[in-house]
Design a protein around this motif. Structure first.
Motif, PDB file in Angstrom:
ATOM      1  N   VAL A 105       0.879  -1.342  -0.096  1.00  0.00           N
ATOM      2  CA  VAL A 105       0.099   0.090   0.094  1.00  0.00           C
ATOM      3  C   VAL A 105       0.952   1.167  -0.025  1.00  0.00           C
ATOM      4  CG1 VAL A 105      -1.826   1.251   1.543  1.00  0.00           C
ATOM      5  CG2 VAL A 105      -1.821  -1.022   0.936  1.00  0.00           C
ATOM      6  N   ASP A 139      -8.022 -10.180   4.816  1.00  0.00           N
ATOM      7  CA  ASP A 139      -8.496  -8.922   5.211  1.00  0.00           C
ATOM      8  C   ASP A 139      -8.236  -8.589   6.868  1.00  0.00           C
ATOM      9  OD1 ASP A 139     -10.121 -10.828   6.201  1.00  0.00           O
ATOM     10  OD2 ASP A 139     -12.060 -10.126   5.942  1.00  0.00           O
ATOM     11  N   TYR A 185      -4.152  -4.445   8.303  1.00  0.00           N
ATOM     12  CA  TYR A 185      -3.099  -4.259   7.436  1.00  0.00           C
ATOM     13  C   TYR A 185      -2.044  -3.852   8.409  1.00  0.00           C
ATOM     14  CZ  TYR A 185      -0.167  -2.375   3.938  1.00  0.00           C
ATOM     15  OH  TYR A 185       1.090  -2.207   3.113  1.00  0.00           O
ATOM     16  N   GLY A 226      -1.530  -8.746   0.492  1.00  0.00           N
ATOM     17  CA  GLY A 226      -2.168  -7.494   0.815  1.00  0.00           C
ATOM     18  C   GLY A 226      -3.129  -7.184  -0.568  1.00  0.00           C
ATOM     19  N   TYR A 271      -6.021  -4.881   0.408  1.00  0.00           N
ATOM     20  CA  TYR A 271      -5.854  -3.660   0.834  1.00  0.00           C
ATOM     21  C   TYR A 271      -5.451  -2.666  -0.325  1.00  0.00           C
ATOM     22  CZ  TYR A 271      -6.828  -4.703   5.858  1.00  0.00           C
ATOM     23  OH  TYR A 271      -7.369  -4.952   6.794  1.00  0.00           O
TER      24      TYR A 271
END
Length: 675
Positions: A238, A266, A269, A276, A279
């Motif tokens: 992310v 899920d 994070y 991932g 996310y």
């Protein structure tokens, strides 16, 4: 501004020096594309090919039509004929995972001017881009730099490009420790003309700009610590996406495709999250998500429990997504329905969907889907022409004789207590460390040395995905069958409490069994992968009580007949993946390593087999564990390859019985835990 002209350099220079107002006319503005314009674009994905180029089982030395990139190519050609507009990407774990891959990396090493076989095969069909998986790092950064044609500012890597794939590789979350810069291009832009249609049905050829950005699992720093520590740093997926998306958007792409070598989780994070994808799909600016790593399919039922995931049409938090299996068994396909609105392309989600196309479409038998080899698509003949000679060289190499065995060593019942395929691995590991430890750590010279091994092939990939080394001649192929991955040997120092915690984590492989239940109960917890079921040998004994909750199952843990006490010291031999934190075993994070061998476990095993040219049970450590006795009202069952009950009997599992054949090469067995 200094003007340069190949034909009239003096004139150009004079105009510039005189401040001449005459300037080249700007290019004519392209006519805006009309609203309502539509285009169908297929985004095709392969992932986790693991260098399975041909449909071949190197361990059984026979054609296996249920896998292989040469059959995926047939589906790629089909998709390209079906969709006028298509793009093809790969989501990583590409260069490692087969005998052929190891042969090129470790035996007949390729030089700078040679292109890797898997990349030559992929270039034969043509890719538009790809990313880097965790297993790409297994052979080290210098090798990765060479075979991808990517100079890297890291120790040992070349500074001049070698032969690599003919498509761009992108990776946004791995940086050089020297300068903080990405070791691959983090993203790139692909521009292509595509066919689009006006509302009245007229066809136009229009430009489409697609940005691709790639990500690998952050835990590579644990899994390949010996190859990566001090050389690179890793950021979360992310964080990396948010870093580069602004500069991507500044180039005004029509679509941004994230290629993630990772799946979906899920849980809350963290920057070191392995899977991932859920996310990443939530990061504004990501239009399409391609996934991998988990060796499964999306869309598919495995992810049905996740919030905001459409496991039927293939959306993750509103983003079209796909995960295309593994080993070349499938092709991921996203049918993007694009519509032009307010001078930009948007995705018509009502007409967009994802699918996973299998090379072996399942057939319905007795109301259940099953895979039949006769139903697989044909291999594309072009691919074998690319790698045929190299394939034969690899086969010849792994057939090098190294000894004889009186034993059958198999993993058909490794989960049920048959340690025949694990015992030689543990024996080789223990012998190696007992020889090396006194010089490396004299203070540990008299410490008990134990071996830990897991069965890597327990049927996940189908009925042929088991280790099975028959009595008779042993070859290098036998060692590769017994030890599937190119891990290196690593030894750790733990205490009695740590040993029990290690075994408790391993025992999560089993479901909790209710002795009062009358219906069938599945013994194996399919969510806990077989390669994390470590079985430890070398003088210890223990039982596993599957009626107890996870974390409370290890009983009667002894070493040489005496109960193991919490403060007792042991050295346990494992691999670099486990010792560095792979599998999230308690107490294993790389900080208690006492020996990190430069040698691969497979090579150590092969050498040990050569030293035992007539292998028998007397050369191997005793089976260390069994299930605690448990009387159940209903049957406890598990699945393995069909017609293998005699193997269980020969290896001492007299409580195992085949109860029904599934008709696809697998069968359901029962196990009587009261005996």
């Amino acid at each position: 501004m200094l003007l340069r002209s190949a034909r009239f350099p003096a004139l150009a220079l004079a105009m510039a020096l005189a401040g001449c107002a005459s300037q080249p006319r700007p290019a004519a503005q392209a006519k805006p594309l009309p609203d309502g314009l539509r285009a169908d674009v297929a985004v095709l994905e392969t992932t986790d090919l693991h260098s399975n180029i041909l449909s071949y089982d190197y361990y059984k030395q026979k054609v296996d039509p249920t896998l292989g990139f040469e059959r995926t190519v047939t589906l790629i050609r089909k998709a390209r004929s079906q969709f006028t507009n298509s793009f093809l990407f790969d989501a990583g774990d590409t260069i490692q995972g087969s005998v052929l891959a190891d042969y090129q990396a470790q035996v007949q090493k390729i030089d700078c001017g040679q292109e890797l076989a898997i990349y030559r095969s992929m270039d034969a069909i043509g890719y538009d881009g790809g990313t880097i998986g965790n297993h790409e790092f297994n052979y080290g950064l210098p090798y990765l730099s060479q075979v991808t044609g990517t100079p890297m500012n890291v120790d040992g890597a070349g500074q001049h490009p070698c032969a690599g794939p003919h498509y761009p590789l992108v990776l946004a979350n791995v940086n050089s420790a020297r300068d903080g810069k990405p070791i691959f291009k983090p993203w790139t832009m692909i521009e292509r003309k595509v066919a689009a249609y006006t509302p009245d049905g007229s066809q136009l050829s229009v430009p489409l700009k697609i940005a691709i950005i790639g990500f690998t699992p952050p835990p590579i720093m644990q899994w390949d610590k010996q190859n990566l520590e001090g050389k690179v740093t890793v950021t979360g997926v992310v964080e990396a996406a948010r870093k580069y998306l602004p500069e991507i958007q500044a180039q005004h792409p029509d679509l941004v495709i994230a290629i993630l070598h990772g799946g979906m989780n899920d849980a809350p994070y963290t920057p070191d999250m392995e899977n991932g994808g859920w996310y990443l799909a939530g990061v504004p600016g990501i239009d399409v998500l391609l996934m991998g790593h988990e060796h499964t399919d999306f869309p598919g039922p495995r992810f049905a429990h996740l919030q905001d995931v459409d496991d039927q049409h293939g959306f993750v938090r509103g983003v079209p997504a796909v995960m295309g299996g593994f080993f070349g068994k499938d092709l991921g396909v996203i049918r993007l329905a694009l519509v032009r609105q307010q001078n930009h392309w948007t995705i018509d989600k009502g007409k967009t969907f994802s699918q996973v196309w299998p090379i072996c479409p399942p057939v319905i038998k007795d109301g259940k889907p099953s895979v039949s080899a006769s139903n697989c698509v044909q291999a594309d003949p072009q691919i074998k022409l690319v790698v045929g000679k190299l394939q034969q060289s690899a086969i010849d190499y792994v057939n090098t004789p190294i000894g004889q065995s009186t034993l059958r060593m198999s993993s058909y019942f490794a989960d049920e207590g048959d340690m025949s395929a694990l015992a030689p691995v543990n024996a080789a590991q223990i012998d190696y460390v007992r020889q090396e430890l006194p010089s490396a750590h004299p203070e540990l010279a008299k410490t008990p040395v134990l071996g830990s091994a897991a069965a890597f092939r327990t049927g996940f990939g189908g009925p042929d995905d088991y280790t099975d080394v028959q009595p008779g001649p042993l070859t290098l192929r036998s060692a590769a069958d017994l030890y599937f991955y190119p891990n290196t040997l690593t030894a750790v120092k733990i205490d009695g409490s740590g040993l029990k915690a290690w075994l408790e984590q391993s025992a999560r492989r089993f479901n909790q069994i209710d002795p009062h239940a009358t219906g069938e109960q599945q013994l194996i917890n399919e969510k806990y992968v077989g390669y994390n079921f470590d079985q430890i040998q070398g003088g210890i004994a223990y039982t596993i009580d599957v009626s107890k909750p996870a974390g409370q199952r290890i009983e009667k843990l002894t070493y040489r007949g005496k109960r193991v006490i919490p403060g007792e010291t042991f050295v346990v031999v494992t691999n670099n993946y486990r010792a560095s934190g792979g599998g999230h075993f308690p107490g294993l994070d790389g900080n208690n390593v006492v020996l990190a061998a430069p040698d691969g476990t497979r090579e150590i095993l092969a050498h040990w087999l050569q030293q035992h040219p007539s292998l028998s049970s007397q050369d191997l450590p005793a089976t260390s564990w069994h299930f605690a006795r448990l009387k159940t009202r209903g049957p406890v069952v598990f699945t393995s390859a069909s017609d293998k009950q005699a193997v269980a009997e020969t290896d001492g599992l007299h409580n195992v019985k085949q109860i029904r054949d599934d008709g696809d090469g697998t069968a359901v067995y029962s196990i009587d835990l009261s005996h």
